[in-house]
Design an enzyme around this catalytic site. Structure first.
Site, mmCIF file in Angstrom:
data_model
loop_
_atom_site.group_PDB
_atom_site.id
_atom_site.type_symbol
_atom_site.label_atom_id
_atom_site.label_comp_id
_atom_site.label_asym_id
_atom_site.label_seq_id
_atom_site.Cartn_x
_atom_site.Cartn_y
_atom_site.Cartn_z
ATOM 1 N N SER A 1 -47.893 0.972 -37.475
ATOM 2 C CA SER A 1 -47.001 1.608 -38.444
ATOM 3 C C SER A 1 -46.482 0.560 -39.422
ATOM 4 C CB SER A 1 -45.804 2.258 -37.731
ATOM 5 O OG SER A 1 -46.219 3.292 -36.876
ATOM 6 N N SER B 1 -50.397 6.680 -37.711
ATOM 7 C CA SER B 1 -49.527 5.624 -38.217
ATOM 8 C C SER B 1 -48.281 6.217 -38.853
ATOM 9 C CB SER B 1 -50.275 4.783 -39.252
ATOM 10 O OG SER B 1 -49.423 3.825 -39.834
ATOM 11 N N GLU C 1 -45.776 5.570 -41.712
ATOM 12 C CA GLU C 1 -45.637 4.780 -42.934
ATOM 13 C C GLU C 1 -44.455 5.361 -43.704
ATOM 14 O OE1 GLU C 1 -49.028 3.208 -44.523
ATOM 15 O OE2 GLU C 1 -50.038 3.238 -42.596
#
Length: 718
Positions: free
Chosen positions: A591, A629, A631
């Site tokens: 991340s 992930s 973000e």
């Protein structure tokens, strides 16, 4: 590395030798460079050139630390760099043309004036030409044209009439026949702006010298020769760093200094002297590409303000020159896998000579370039720690990073916004920020399993600071972002704690701070290398003023080596073939948390748009926002605030924001700063080991430089 210190020895206390070095100066420099594990030879370079060359050759230098001021003629400083160039030996500092130009004060000002730099009006006086332009306004200052260290300058150097000027010229020409500068005296403040190219942001804090005129018996505040030589006269001088000037004056002085350094191409180190007129207008006085390295000199004073010791300055000068010549400071060790993280701070992207984008960074190239923003870390690295409820022990590689917005965000909320590029991650408090458009707490970063405890720590800290919170005023929802460091850190041990969060907040300070595997980034992995915390900044001008800043901090824990991209070059493709694939993180895509700060007045909708542009910066570094992930980006502006308790009886508040016609430069700045911050997170790490004997290597600086240079040559050939 074999380093030769080239210098001229001061053998007496006369004015003629004022610029030369004492044995104590050389001993100090010798000890500092030796402590950096270099082999040091000191060579006195006065006297017969043939013997000087012989001594230099015998010292077998990889690099010459040039401290030689010269002893003969108006081009004396330029002699030594020209000699080193002819001998083919790398050296620190400027070349012969730079040193020749800047020892000729009048010529340097003429050149800079032609490039738009403001200089005092003046003329060059010699034995053949003693005419003083009638347009010059008194008082005037008269000084030798080709001298340093305030040689030839006394309290009588400022004259208020034509008669005084002629008397002073007659006296000085006898001692300095090479010529004199006669120019309008700028009433105001005496400032110096030191420069270390290897330091983030390059330009250090502004140094001001003030003078006790009662003690000096003078009328004008000038830094004369006697003051610089110590003794009783020096007691009249007070050194202030950073200079106590207002924001607009600071921006104009720093803007001029940057322009001078850019025009003169002053490598490794330097110092610009500026007079700040009483009306707030800066005037260029002098560029010194061979500034004094004495502990009490301006450069070292400003370096100490940034936490740099004497040896740190030596290290940065040597590193800067080495990178300029493409030299490895230490021999590269190939095919050796060092499984122990280095504790020595590593070079950032820009310090390696890699420039990301086109815009200039701020003073320290960090989010803290936005005035008032502070950053603090708490790092936890422990081994053989028992896992609760089990007989097994493991490793801790984690921490907390605190970003404190400028001022009291709780009492005076700050305009904020955000953007979620991919949402498999967490940032508590972000929904309130997006809904209301205001930030009211510090921003804390940590690992995935510590969000709750860090959240509690923020509340404890704020409850102590604001005892009426939750009783007389409403509650807060702290902003806490996370990334998963479980590849290296055993999250079963249950770190970090509420007290760790409080310690990170209390450790927050302005100026430079550690990057790489530190704080919340201790156990993070980026592009299969170690590194989590990175930062960068950009400064730019708007029609309303100069020196606006965008700063970015990232908690980077994403990316595959094959996608690593540096300023458009996908260097990861080649690196991916050179590093072992076994032992890399495979289960998680990682991340990234991005914190954007700016002093540009923006409203929340604009900050949401700014946050989306930060996502483009992630993409430029190699992110593809993987499906697993997180973000997440938060952005705030110190240019708009809303008091928690309004003293106004009105129903409206006034906000200021940039016109969308001018916002594109802000977009570009945040993209560049985000990209560079991600790269710094990796470049500044010395590698990190962790649980189950796992190892994330440091990124290979030398190899990257080779790949980037090779790519440039291929591009240029086409």
């Amino acid at each position: 590395m074999r380093i030769t210190v080239a210098y001229n020895l001061r053998t007496d206390d006369s004015e003629a030798t004022a610029e030369l070095l004492s044995p104590e100066d050389i001993e100090r420099i010798y000890r500092a460079i030796s402590s950096l594990q270099h082999t040091v030879t000191v060579v006195e370079v006065s006297g017969n050139p043939h013997q000087v060359i012989e001594r230099l050759v015998e010292s077998e230098p990889d690099l010459i630390l040039n401290l030689a001021e010269g002893t003969i003629g108006s081009s004396r400083e330029a002699f030594y760099p020209g000699l080193y160039e002819q001998m083919g030996i790398p050296f620190t500092g400027g070349n012969a043309s730079l040193l020749h130009l800047n020892l000729d004060k009048h010529l340097a000002k003429t050149v800079l004036s032609s490039r738009g730099i403001r200089v005092p009006k003046g003329v060059l006086i010699s034995g053949k030409n003693r005419h003083i332009d009638e347009e010059l306004r008194y008082p005037l200052i008269i000084k030798p044209n080709s001298e340093g260290s305030s040689k030839g300058i006394t309290q009588k150097s400022v004259v208020e009439s034509k008669e005084e000027a002629e008397q002073r010229i007659t006296k000085l020409l006898i001692q300095y026949p090479e010529g004199l500068v006669v120019e309008e005296f700028i009433t105001g403040r005496e400032l110096s702006v030191p420069f270390i190219e290897g330091y983030p942001g390059k330009i250090l804090d502004i140094v001001e010298h003030t003078f006790d005129l009662e003690r000096t018996g003078g009328k004008f505040n000038i830094y004369d020769y006697d003051m610089k030589q110590g003794g009783e006269a020096a007691r009249a001088v007070q050194v202030i760093c950073p200079a106590r000037i207002d924001g607009s004056e600071e921006r104009s002085v720093l803007h001029m200094a940057r322009q001078v350094f850019d025009i003169m191409t002053c490598p490794d180190l330097g110092r610009v002297d500026i007079r700040l007129h009483s009306d707030g207008t800066p005037y260029f006085i002098e560029l010194n590409p061979l500034p004094s390295l004495h502990p009490n000199a301006s450069l070292m004073t400003a370096a100490r303000e940034r936490g740099l010791e004497f040896r740190d300055v030596m290290r940065l000068i040597i590193r800067s020159a080495s990178h300029r010549y493409g030299m490895a400071i230490r021999p590269a060790r190939k095919n050796q896998k060092n499984r122990h993280p280095s504790t020595i701070p590593r070079t950032s992207v820009r310090e390696l000579g890699i420039q990301v984008g086109r815009m200039n960074p701020g003073l320290v190239n960090a989010i803290t370039d936005v005035k008032g923003v502070r950053v603090g870390h708490l790092t936890r690295i422990e081994d053989n720690v028992q896992i609760p409820g089990q007989n097994e022990s493991s490793s801790i590689r984690t921490g907390v990073t605190a970003v404190l917005p400028a001022g009291q965000a709780y009492a005076n909320r700050i305009a904020a916004g955000g953007f979620v590029l991919n949402g498999v991650g967490e940032m508590s408090g972000l929904t309130q920020v997006l809904e209301t458009g205001w930030l009211e707490t510090p921003i804390l970063l940590t690992n995935s399993h510590s969000v709750g405890r860090v959240h509690a720590g923020v509340i404890q800290h704020m409850s102590r600071k604001y005892p009426t919170m939750g009783t007389e005023t409403d509650v807060v929802l702290p902003v806490v972002g996370e990334a998963d460091d479980s590849f290296l850190n055993d999250v079963r041990i249950g770190t970090c704690s509420a007290q760790d969060a409080i310690k990170a907040i209390e450790a927050a300070s302005p100026g430079p701070f550690a990057q790489g595997s530190t704080g919340a980034g201790t156990g993070m992995t980026s592009f299969d290398f170690a590194g989590g915390i990175g930062t960068s900044s950009r400064i730019f001008d708007l029609p309303e003023g100069s020196g606006f800043t965008i700063g970015v901090l990232v908690l980077s824990n994403f990316g595959r080596m094959r996608n690593l991209t540096i300023d458009g070059a996908v260097v990861g493709r080649q690196l991916d073939t050179e590093f072992e694939h076994s032992g890399r993180r495979e289960v998680s895509e990682g991340s990234v948390i991005v914190v954007v700060a700016t002093d540009v007045p923006l409203i929340s909708s604009q900050l949401n748009r700014i946050a989306r542009r930060a996502a483009l910066g992630l993409g430029r570094s190699g992110s593809y926002a993987a499906s697993t992930s997180g973000e997440i980006i938060i952005a705030f502006s110190t240019g708009n605030r809303k008091p928690r308790v309004s003293r106004s009886s009105g129903s409206f508040i006034n906000l200021k924001c940039i016109s969308d016609n001018h916002i594109n430069i802000v977009y570009e700045a945040v993209i560049e700063a985000t990209e560079e911050a991600v790269l710094n997170a990796v470049f500044c790490s010395g590698g990190m080991n962790g649980r189950q004997q796992r190892w994330c290597p440091p990124i290979p600086h030398d190899r990257l430089i080779e790949l980037l240079n090779k790519g440039r040559k291929i591009h240029e050939s086409h």
